[in-house]
Enzyme design. Structure first.
Site, mmCIF file in Angstrom:
data_model
loop_
_atom_site.group_PDB
_atom_site.id
_atom_site.type_symbol
_atom_site.label_atom_id
_atom_site.label_comp_id
_atom_site.label_asym_id
_atom_site.label_seq_id
_atom_site.Cartn_x
_atom_site.Cartn_y
_atom_site.Cartn_z
ATOM 1 N N MET A 179 -29.379 -135.223 -4.169
ATOM 2 C CA MET A 179 -28.519 -136.396 -4.021
ATOM 3 C C MET A 179 -28.105 -136.953 -5.386
ATOM 4 S SD MET A 179 -30.581 -138.129 -0.838
ATOM 5 C CE MET A 179 -32.207 -138.005 -1.602
ATOM 6 N N THR A 210 -33.174 -140.320 -6.650
ATOM 7 C CA THR A 210 -31.901 -141.031 -6.670
ATOM 8 C C THR A 210 -32.209 -142.514 -6.638
ATOM 9 O OG1 THR A 210 -30.058 -141.681 -5.220
ATOM 10 C CG2 THR A 210 -31.836 -140.464 -4.210
ATOM 11 N N CYS A 250 -28.124 -144.857 -12.046
ATOM 12 C CA CYS A 250 -27.747 -143.745 -11.178
ATOM 13 C C CYS A 250 -28.209 -142.497 -11.895
ATOM 14 C CB CYS A 250 -26.247 -143.710 -10.933
ATOM 15 S SG CYS A 250 -25.682 -142.180 -10.147
ATOM 16 N N GLU A 252 -27.207 -139.589 -12.111
ATOM 17 C CA GLU A 252 -26.206 -138.709 -12.740
ATOM 18 C C GLU A 252 -25.602 -139.280 -14.021
ATOM 19 O OE1 GLU A 252 -26.950 -137.082 -8.984
ATOM 20 O OE2 GLU A 252 -26.148 -139.103 -9.311
#
Length: 267
Positions: A36, A109, A223, A225
């Site tokens: 995710m 996540t 986050c 990412e």
């Protein structure tokens, strides 16, 4: 307690293995709820294994199980606001990992920590919450007011900001609405697809500058990412990468004395 390794066939239980005794090589099994997106889950796997190798020797790696979702399904449910269905999926994954031998859990996540309490209530093993090692490091470095970047869910809903404020005494600033839209769009349209674009980095830098102007002493990459796009050189104040801090806390946990299974931060 963590399961002990089997003695090598024909070997001495105390024989040296990779520069350490066989018994000393034992560690807890950790379950990762990932996918995710898989871009950040791959970073978790790398950091976790590198951390164990650095501690135990060049051939060592982490004892872990990974449940990897199809993020297309997860993302669609997030944007429909179907958190009940998402909770069911996370609980199922957590229970499968526990059934497979995991002794602790990571949700890889930030956004899905909206469901952390539900996951924790459904299993009999501890959950290491992503916000806690991040907040502890921030406090250790003497900061009290932080900017938060993440998905719109993380920036706008209370589950993450409240934990930072109520459990850790941090004041949390988020970008203005237009900037939140930019941060969210870049995550879902670019970073989860592995696309790192210079113009988006410039946009994030400008948003960070505005958070600093509003009083942020440091910035949380909230986050998993965002660390693909933003590094220390992109901010005039310290940044705290939740991916790296969460995974590093997991290394500490898997290598801790196995008689303390309840010492992971509770959701």
């Amino acid at each position: 307690m963590a399961r002990a390794f089997r003695t090598p066939v024909g070997g001495d239980p105390a024989a040296d293995v990779g520069g350490r005794s066989w018994h000393a090589a034992g560690m807890r099994m950790i379950g990762l709820i990932g996918g995710m997106s898989w871009e950040s889950s791959a970073e978790y796997y790398r950091i976790l294994n590198q951390g164990v190798r650095d501690r135990l020797g060049p051939t060592a790696s982490a004892r872990c199980l990974l449940w990897s979702f199809d993020f297309a399904e997860i993302e669609a449910l997030q944007h429909r606001g179907d958190w009940d269905a998402l909770g069911d999926r996370l609980v199922d994954a957590a229970q499968r990992l526990e059934g497979g031998g995991a002794e602790g859990l990571l949700i890889c996540t930030n956004t899905m920590h909206r469901l952390a309490a539900q996951v924790e209530a459904a299993v009999n093993i501890p959950l290491l919450h992503i916000a806690d090692p991040t907040a502890e490091r921030i406090k250790a470095e003497g900061f009290t007011t932080v900017g938060l970047l993440g998905t719109a869910f993380t920036m706008e809903q209370p589950f993450y900001k409240d934990r930072l404020a109520e459990r850790h005494g941090l004041q949390v600033l988020v970008p203005e609405a237009a900037d939140r839209g930019t941060v969210h769009r870049v995550i879902y349209e670019e970073l989860v697809a592995g696309r790192v674009i210079a113009e988006s980095r410039a946009a994030y830098r400008a948003i960070i500058e505005r958070l600093v102007a509003a009083g942020a002493e440091a910035v949380i990459l909230g986050c998993t990412e965002i660390m693909l796009l933003i590094g220390p050189g992109d901010s005039p104040v310290p940044i705290f990468d939740t991916t790296a801090l969460h995974a590093a806390a997991a290394v500490d946990w898997v290598l801790a004395a196995p008689n303390g299974r309840g010492d992971a931060a509770q959701a």
